[in-house]
Enzyme design. Structure first.
Site, short mmCIF file in Angstrom:
data_model
loop_
_atom_site.label_atom_id
_atom_site.label_comp_id
_atom_site.label_asym_id
_atom_site.label_seq_id
_atom_site.Cartn_x
_atom_site.Cartn_y
_atom_site.Cartn_z
CB ALA A 66 -0.90 -0.02 1.22
N GLY A 111 0.54 -4.95 0.87
CA GLY A 111 -0.67 -4.95 0.05
C GLY A 111 -0.47 -5.66 -1.29
CD GLU A 114 -2.35 -7.34 2.94
OE1 GLU A 114 -1.99 -6.21 2.53
OE2 GLU A 114 -2.81 -7.52 4.06
CD GLU A 134 1.69 -5.52 5.76
OE1 GLU A 134 2.47 -6.47 6.00
OE2 GLU A 134 0.90 -5.52 4.81
N1 CO8 Z 1 4.60 3.09 -0.86
C1 CO8 Z 1 4.99 4.22 -1.46
N2 CO8 Z 1 6.11 4.33 -2.19
C2 CO8 Z 1 6.87 3.24 -2.32
C3 CO8 Z 1 6.53 2.01 -1.72
C4 CO8 Z 1 5.32 1.96 -0.96
N3 CO8 Z 1 4.89 0.82 -0.39
N4 CO8 Z 1 7.49 1.11 -2.02
C5 CO8 Z 1 8.40 1.74 -2.77
N5 CO8 Z 1 8.03 3.04 -2.96
C6 CO8 Z 1 8.73 4.07 -3.72
C7 CO8 Z 1 9.95 4.57 -2.96
O1 CO8 Z 1 9.58 5.55 -2.02
C8 CO8 Z 1 10.80 5.12 -4.10
O2 CO8 Z 1 10.27 6.37 -4.47
P1 CO8 Z 1 11.30 7.59 -4.82
O3 CO8 Z 1 12.05 7.12 -6.02
O4 CO8 Z 1 10.38 8.74 -5.09
O5 CO8 Z 1 12.18 7.76 -3.63
C9 CO8 Z 1 10.48 4.16 -5.24
O6 CO8 Z 1 9.26 3.52 -4.91
C10 CO8 Z 1 11.55 3.10 -5.41
O7 CO8 Z 1 11.72 2.43 -4.18
P2 CO8 Z 1 13.13 2.23 -3.47
O8 CO8 Z 1 14.07 3.31 -3.84
O9 CO8 Z 1 12.90 1.98 -2.01
O10 CO8 Z 1 13.60 0.88 -4.20
P3 CO8 Z 1 14.63 -0.22 -3.64
O11 CO8 Z 1 14.92 -1.12 -4.78
O12 CO8 Z 1 15.76 0.41 -2.94
O13 CO8 Z 1 13.78 -1.03 -2.54
C11 CO8 Z 1 11.85 -2.17 -1.69
C12 CO8 Z 1 12.67 -1.80 -2.93
C13 CO8 Z 1 12.64 -3.13 -0.80
C14 CO8 Z 1 10.58 -2.87 -2.18
C15 CO8 Z 1 11.50 -0.90 -0.89
O14 CO8 Z 1 10.95 0.06 -1.79
C16 CO8 Z 1 10.52 -1.10 0.21
O15 CO8 Z 1 10.87 -1.64 1.28
N6 CO8 Z 1 9.24 -0.67 0.01
C17 CO8 Z 1 8.23 -0.72 1.02
C18 CO8 Z 1 7.76 -2.14 1.25
C19 CO8 Z 1 6.71 -2.19 2.34
O16 CO8 Z 1 6.96 -1.93 3.49
N7 CO8 Z 1 5.48 -2.56 1.95
C20 CO8 Z 1 4.37 -2.66 2.87
C21 CO8 Z 1 3.62 -1.37 2.89
S1 CO8 Z 1 2.34 -1.37 4.13
C22 CO8 Z 1 1.11 -2.23 3.42
O17 CO8 Z 1 1.16 -2.66 2.30
C23 CO8 Z 1 -0.11 -2.42 4.25
C24 CO8 Z 1 -1.29 -2.92 3.45
C25 CO8 Z 1 -2.57 -2.71 4.13
C26 CO8 Z 1 -2.89 -1.32 4.32
C27 CO8 Z 1 -4.10 -1.07 5.06
C28 CO8 Z 1 -4.04 0.19 5.66
C29 CO8 Z 1 -4.54 0.92 6.61
#
Ligand code: CO8
Length: 260
Positions: A66, A111, A114, A134
């Site tokens: 998400a 997400g 999911e 998460e």
């Molecule tokens: N949300 C928003 N932006 C994201 C997300 C995300 N989940 N994941 C990646 N991005 C963005 C980064 O911010 C970055 O943007 P920018 O270039 O503007 O800085 C771009 O995508 C590229 O990402 P990275 O530079 O981080 O790329 P890497 O190759 O270094 O890393 C990863 C890749 C490991 C996937 C890393 O991006 C990461 O850890 N992402 C987050 C993963 C995460 O924690 N996901 C779970 C999110 S919470 C969730 O899904 C809950 C679901 C239910 C929600 C219900 C809610 C109330």
């Protein structure tokens, strides 16, 4: 239909949805979730679309979760509403009559995982990565992770993944039963479409009833589930496809199903 965050095309009766925010690793924001929900509502009513394949645009991600930027400042009420809205739209992958196949090309985290788990079948590239991270953000999954993961892999492994937030590769995902197949990245869409077209060539009412039988039956005890299957089996004899399928077998020819 025009989309901001999705791509959609239909190929030989297969609807192909691509989550399309590659710069944000296809993170699921409200616009994307609402578009996906509206598209799945339309697909559910479209008899020309027999199977749905869903994948992520770009090389790196199916969906990295998400959208954290959108969620960051939510209060408890807003967070609940964000979860309920995403849950409603994502669940349509499970509840639309047509089979849904996730073609997982890269990160499927939070997400993203999911969405994958709401699909009926999962095919992963060797580059795919799965996880429910998460807890690293101080939240629980909100789009079905605590519910669908244990149903797919059992409670013990689900708890390990949910408590540690560990990210696993495609091979481990296959070993624990999270995905059906692992294929080379360049083969991913071919294999997903091959399976989709194989399913699309079958009697569609029977395929839909199989999906309904499994989905409904998973919430019943065995004896009620078996009774439910008897009802579906009887119903399948009211279709033209049953007449055609059995006649074709006995006449030693290929069946030509009409989905009626
Ligand atoms: N949300 C928003 N932006 C994201 C997300 C995300 N989940 N994941 C990646 N991005 C963005 C980064 O911010 C970055 O943007 P920018 O270039 O503007 O800085 C771009 O995508 C590229 O990402 P990275 O530079 O981080 O790329 P890497 O190759 O270094 O890393 C990863 C890749 C490991 C996937 C890393 O991006 C990461 O850890 N992402 C987050 C993963 C995460 O924690 N996901 C779970 C999110 S919470 C969730 O899904 C809950 C679901 C239910 C929600 C219900 C809610 C109330």
């Amino acid at each position: 239909m025009e989309f901001q965050n999705l791509l959609f095309e239909v190929q030989d009766g297969v609807g192909i949805i691509s989550l399309n925010r590659p710069k944000a690793l296809n993170a699921l924001n409200s616009t994307l979730l609402n578009e996906m929900g509206a598209l799945l509502d339309d697909i559910a009513k479209d008899e020309q679309i027999k199977v749905v394949v869903i994948t992520g645009a770009g090389e790196k991600a199916f969906a990295a979760g998400a959208d954290i930027a959108e969620m960051q400042s939510l209060n408890a009420m807003d967070g609940r509403a964000f979860s309920a809205n995403g849950m409603k739209h994502i669940s349509k992958l499970e509840t639309i009559p047509q089979p849904t196949i996730a073609a997982v090309n890269g990160f499927a985290l939070g997400g993203g995982c999911e969405v994958v788990m709401a699909c009926d079948i999962r095919i992963a590239s060797t580059k795919a990565k799965f996880g429910q991270p998460e807890v690293n953000l101080g939240v629980t999954p909100g789009f079905g992770g605590t519910q669908r993961l244990p149903r797919l892999v059992g409670p013990a492994i689900a708890k390990e993944l949910l408590f540690t937030g560990d990210v696993i590769g495609a091979e481990r995902a296959y070993q624990i039963g999270l995905v059906n197949q692992v294929v080379e990245p360049e083969e991913l869409m071919n294999k997903a479409l091959e399976m989709a077209k194989k399913i699309a060539a079958k009697g569609q009412l029977a395929v839909k009833m199989c999906k309904q039988g499994v989905n409904e039956g998973m919430n019943m005890d065995l004896s009620r589930g078996l009774q439910y299957e008897t009802e579906l089996f009887g119903l399948s004899f009211s279709t033209e496809d049953q007449k055609e399928g059995m006649a074709a077998f006995l006449e030693k020819r290929q069946a030509e199903f009409k989905g009626r």
